[in-house]
Design a protein around this motif. Structure first.
Motif, PDB file in Angstrom:
ATOM      1  N   PRO A 242       0.639  -1.226   0.385  1.00 43.57           N
ATOM      2  CA  PRO A 242       0.063  -0.283   0.230  1.00 43.57           C
ATOM      3  C   PRO A 242       0.712   1.424   0.207  1.00 43.57           C
ATOM      4  N   GLU A 243       1.732   1.540   0.724  1.00 39.23           N
ATOM      5  CA  GLU A 243       2.658   2.458   0.679  1.00 39.23           C
ATOM      6  C   GLU A 243       3.439   2.841  -0.626  1.00 39.23           C
ATOM      7  N   THR A 244       3.667   1.865  -1.455  1.00 38.23           N
ATOM      8  CA  THR A 244       3.896   2.415  -2.975  1.00 38.23           C
ATOM      9  C   THR A 244       2.577   2.731  -4.168  1.00 38.23           C
ATOM     10  N   VAL A 245       1.555   2.422  -3.383  1.00 38.18           N
ATOM     11  CA  VAL A 245       0.625   1.785  -4.508  1.00 38.18           C
ATOM     12  C   VAL A 245      -0.193   3.110  -4.054  1.00 38.18           C
ATOM     13  N   TRP A 246       0.141   4.582  -2.818  1.00 38.18           N
ATOM     14  CA  TRP A 246      -0.736   5.273  -2.380  1.00 38.18           C
ATOM     15  C   TRP A 246       0.287   6.742  -3.025  1.00 38.18           C
ATOM     16  N   ARG A 247       0.899   6.672  -3.280  1.00 37.83           N
ATOM     17  CA  ARG A 247       2.328   6.936  -4.304  1.00 37.83           C
ATOM     18  C   ARG A 247       1.500   7.935  -5.177  1.00 37.83           C
ATOM     19  N   HIS A 248       1.027   6.686  -6.251  1.00 35.94           N
ATOM     20  CA  HIS A 248       0.740   6.752  -7.387  1.00 35.94           C
ATOM     21  C   HIS A 248      -0.591   6.981  -7.608  1.00 35.94           C
ATOM     22  N   VAL A 249      -1.589   7.132  -6.122  1.00 37.22           N
ATOM     23  CA  VAL A 249      -2.678   7.669  -6.446  1.00 37.22           C
ATOM     24  C   VAL A 249      -2.941   9.025  -5.958  1.00 37.22           C
ATOM     25  N   VAL A 250      -2.530   9.173  -5.056  1.00 37.62           N
ATOM     26  CA  VAL A 250      -2.166  11.313  -4.824  1.00 37.62           C
ATOM     27  C   VAL A 250      -1.782  11.886  -6.422  1.00 37.62           C
ATOM     28  N   SER A 251      -0.790  11.476  -7.042  1.00 40.37           N
ATOM     29  CA  SER A 251      -0.086  11.793  -8.113  1.00 40.37           C
ATOM     30  C   SER A 251       0.018  10.884  -9.109  1.00 40.37           C
ATOM     31  N   PHE A 252      -0.471  11.461 -10.595  1.00 36.96           N
ATOM     32  CA  PHE A 252       0.258  10.312 -11.337  1.00 36.96           C
ATOM     33  C   PHE A 252       0.335  10.770 -12.410  1.00 36.96           C
ATOM     34  N   ALA A 253       1.923  10.403 -13.826  1.00 35.81           N
ATOM     35  CA  ALA A 253       2.359  10.821 -14.779  1.00 35.81           C
ATOM     36  C   ALA A 253       1.236  10.622 -15.931  1.00 35.81           C
ATOM     37  N   ASP A 254       1.756  11.374 -17.247  1.00 36.14           N
ATOM     38  CA  ASP A 254       0.770  10.746 -17.966  1.00 36.14           C
ATOM     39  C   ASP A 254       0.428   9.765 -18.292  1.00 36.14           C
ATOM     40  N   LEU A 255      -0.853   9.523 -18.432  1.00 35.75           N
ATOM     41  CA  LEU A 255      -1.454   8.265 -19.360  1.00 35.75           C
ATOM     42  C   LEU A 255      -0.905   8.820 -20.968  1.00 35.75           C
ATOM     43  N   PRO A 256      -0.922   7.005 -21.231  1.00 36.15           N
ATOM     44  CA  PRO A 256      -0.786   6.804 -22.401  1.00 36.15           C
ATOM     45  C   PRO A 256      -1.224   7.061 -23.170  1.00 36.15           C
ATOM     46  N   GLU A 257      -1.623   7.114 -24.471  1.00 34.35           N
ATOM     47  CA  GLU A 257      -2.532   7.804 -25.071  1.00 34.35           C
ATOM     48  C   GLU A 257      -3.451   6.096 -24.990  1.00 34.35           C
ATOM     49  N   PRO A 258      -5.235   7.043 -25.150  1.00 30.38           N
ATOM     50  CA  PRO A 258      -5.772   5.909 -24.952  1.00 30.38           C
ATOM     51  C   PRO A 258      -5.998   4.479 -25.973  1.00 30.38           C
ATOM     52  N   THR A 259      -6.742   3.735 -25.790  1.00 31.20           N
ATOM     53  CA  THR A 259      -6.492   2.043 -27.318  1.00 31.20           C
ATOM     54  C   THR A 259      -7.825   1.827 -26.870  1.00 31.20           C
ATOM     55  N   GLU A 260      -9.124   2.277 -25.412  1.00 31.94           N
ATOM     56  CA  GLU A 260     -10.238   1.908 -25.578  1.00 31.94           C
ATOM     57  C   GLU A 260     -11.127   2.531 -26.454  1.00 31.94           C
ATOM     58  N   TRP A 261     -11.574   1.911 -27.562  1.00 33.64           N
ATOM     59  CA  TRP A 261     -12.416   2.364 -28.254  1.00 33.64           C
ATOM     60  C   TRP A 261     -13.724   3.038 -27.609  1.00 33.64           C
ATOM     61  N   ILE A 262     -13.948   3.254 -26.088  1.00 30.15           N
ATOM     62  CA  ILE A 262     -15.164   4.367 -26.093  1.00 30.15           C
ATOM     63  C   ILE A 262     -14.727   5.575 -26.142  1.00 30.15           C
ATOM     64  N   PHE A 263     -12.818   5.353 -25.920  1.00 29.67           N
ATOM     65  CA  PHE A 263     -12.758   7.132 -25.943  1.00 29.67           C
ATOM     66  C   PHE A 263     -12.465   7.225 -27.335  1.00 29.67           C
ATOM     67  N   HIS A 264     -12.149   6.697 -28.344  1.00 30.63           N
ATOM     68  CA  HIS A 264     -12.519   7.374 -29.575  1.00 30.63           C
ATOM     69  C   HIS A 264     -13.750   7.552 -30.120  1.00 30.63           C
ATOM     70  N   THR A 265     -14.992   7.702 -29.155  1.00 33.76           N
ATOM     71  CA  THR A 265     -15.831   8.705 -29.138  1.00 33.76           C
ATOM     72  C   THR A 265     -15.903   9.618 -29.234  1.00 33.76           C
ATOM     73  N   GLY A 266     -15.325  10.480 -28.648  1.00 29.42           N
ATOM     74  CA  GLY A 266     -15.747  11.463 -28.056  1.00 29.42           C
ATOM     75  C   GLY A 266     -15.319  12.200 -26.292  1.00 29.42           C
ATOM     76  N   ILE A 267     -16.066  10.302 -25.755  1.00 26.98           N
ATOM     77  CA  ILE A 267     -15.910  10.358 -24.525  1.00 26.98           C
ATOM     78  C   ILE A 267     -14.702  11.068 -23.705  1.00 26.98           C
ATOM     79  N   ALA A 268     -14.847  11.452 -22.872  1.00 24.09           N
ATOM     80  CA  ALA A 268     -13.608  12.345 -22.127  1.00 24.09           C
ATOM     81  C   ALA A 268     -12.898  10.928 -21.316  1.00 24.09           C
ATOM     82  N   TYR A 269     -11.632  11.525 -21.553  1.00 24.90           N
ATOM     83  CA  TYR A 269     -10.726  10.685 -21.073  1.00 24.90           C
ATOM     84  C   TYR A 269     -10.463  10.744 -20.202  1.00 24.90           C
ATOM     85  N   PRO A 270      -9.197  10.267 -18.802  1.00 28.25           N
ATOM     86  CA  PRO A 270      -8.014  11.007 -18.401  1.00 28.25           C
ATOM     87  C   PRO A 270      -6.962  11.376 -18.944  1.00 28.25           C
TER      88      PRO A 270
END
Length: 461
Positions: A293-321
């Motif tokens: 949990p101590e390691t996971v916590w650091r990446h929960v509080v803030s995290f670096a840029d996510l890669p470009e989405p590959t899920e089809w739903i996010f290629h329809t205009g739906i907002a993604y993080p």
């Protein structure tokens, strides 16, 4: 055709009445604009006729205006008023309705409803009816053509004036479109149920495409509404086909049409007055992570840029993080979770490291960017109709130095029926959770592996 416009004798078919009305309206609109904006340099509203008593473009504004402008507007209106009364009187006669209904032509708002009704009712004078061999295609075309302005006006009324996306829009309107289109299409009571259901389905599909090209809506939202609208349109069409077997009911078509056309706006107005409170909905998603949990916590509080989405739903205009940043630490810190449409602002309420991070949401970006043929189409439902209220990350330690991470979002939406739209919103939020949780999992496991493989070299003696 010109002499027919001014005559009071005989009848006129609904098709000719509609065609003449559209042409004359276009001419009158252009002349009003030229006279008001170009000649007299006065402010011109985009569509003043929906506010007949308004200050701009309405009767009150004309009466209070300076005399040259007032007299010019009245002089311009008189021939159109005469033609409107003459054509309406003849249309009422051909539809077999009481002659006194022509008086409604002068009643604001009711005149628009009367004109719309006269464009729908079939002819009672046999000489005006088309030959039997051309009636099927003509009735189908006319029924579907009628559904387009009916849908556009009622959608505009519900979303722009009453500012609601509820039962009137998603239940009453498709039922009404299916019913009215089949009532027009099968006015003779001779069509098959299969052909009537086909017309009923097209009565929501074709207006939907029209809303897209009128920049009312985007493709994705229309497709989401289609599974709800199609069965309701078919239900309305089936009921209309059933009652066509009764001659008495066909003779009462005017009353039925009036009730059906008033049904969606009545439901919309009732919803506007009642203003039902949207339910608070909850979506939870979990992932197991091979890191403490101590390691996971650091990446929960803030995290670096996510890669470009590959899920089809996010290629329809739906907002993604995209990323998350934290300003400060502990309760009162501000977490910013940036999405493709803008940031969520999340003041921290509970900071229980490394177990629970809970936050309110004080700013929501648009839930999506619409797919349309145009730029910057922004339907009303993108503002405050899907609202995240608060969220949290719960970290549960598992045997073997592992962690179960649970993400929860509490949200509301002002779309009705709530149960139907919750299916879509829960699905989308689960996909958003999954994108974030999987990203945190990869970051935390990578950090744990790096730490476990670190070699501490002994000091040389």
């Amino acid at each position: 055709m010109i002499p027919d416009l001014f005559g009071l004798k005989g009848g006129v078919s609904r098709r000719r009445y509609l065609a003449a009305g559209l042409v004359l309206f276009a001419i009158k609109y252009a002349l009003d604009f030229l006279l008001t904006a170009i000649v007299f340099h006065r402010q011109w509203r985009l569509f003043p006729y929906l506010d007949p008593l308004g200050e701009l473009g309405g009767m009150r504004g004309i009466i209070r205006a300076d005399q040259p402008y007032s007299l010019s507007m009245w002089a311009l209106a008189l021939p159109f008023i005469w033609v409107g009364v003459a054509m309406t009187s003849r249309r009422i006669r051909s539809a077999g309705l009481p002659p006194w209904l022509v008086m409604l032509f002068f009643v604001p708002v009711l005149n628009l409803a009367t004109i719309g009704l006269l464009c729908i009712l079939p002819e009672k004078i046999e000489a005006l009816a088309p030959p039997r061999q051309a009636r099927w295609a003509g009735n189908a075309t006319y029924a579907l053509a009628t559904s387009i302005p009916t849908c556009a006006i009622l959608v505009w009324l519900g979303t722009s004036l009453l500012k609601g996306y509820g039962l009137g829009l998603f239940i009453a309107l498709p039922f009404c479109l299916g019913f009215v289109s089949v009532l027009i299409f099968d006015s003779g009571g001779t069509e098959t149920l299969r052909s009537c259901l086909g017309v009923a389905m097209l009565s929501v599909v074709i207006p939907g495409v029209t809303l897209l090209f009128l920049a009312f809506e985007g493709i994705v939202c229309l497709l989401m509404a289609l599974p709800l609208a199609l069965p309701l349109a078919c239900l309305g069409g089936a009921i209309a086909w059933t009652i066509q077997d009764g001659i008495g009911l066909r003779q009462g078509m005017a009353a039925i049409l009036i009730l059906l056309i008033l049904y969606p706006p009545a439901v919309m107005c009732a919803e506007y007055v009642a203003a039902p409170e949207p339910p608070l909905l909850t979506v939870r998603s979990t992932v197991d992570i091979d890191a403490p949990p101590e390691t996971v916590w650091r990446h929960v509080v803030s995290f670096a840029d996510l890669p470009e989405p590959t899920e089809w739903i996010f290629h329809t205009g739906i907002a993604y993080p995209i990323r998350a940043r934290i300003e400060g630490a502990g309760p009162g810190a501000i977490r910013r979770c940036e999405f493709s449409t803008g940031p969520f602002i999340e003041p921290i309420q509970v900071w229980d490291e490394p177990r629970l991070l809970q936050f309110a949401v004080t700013q929501n970006p648009a839930p999506m960017e619409e797919w349309t043929p145009y730029k910057n189409v922004h339907p009303k439902h993108l503002d405050n109709f899907l609202v995240s209220r608060k969220g949290q990350f719960l970290l549960e330690p598992l045997p073997g130095g592992r962690t179960r991470l649970e993400g929860t979002t509490w949200y509301t939406h002002n779309l009705w029926p709530a149960g139907y739209w919750q299916v879509w919103s829960d699905f989308i939020i689960h996909r958003i959770h999954g994108r974030v949780l999987v990203h945190i999992k990869k970051l935390a496991e990578s950090s744990a592996r790096a730490r476990s493989t670190t070699v501490v070299r002994p000091l040389a003696l």
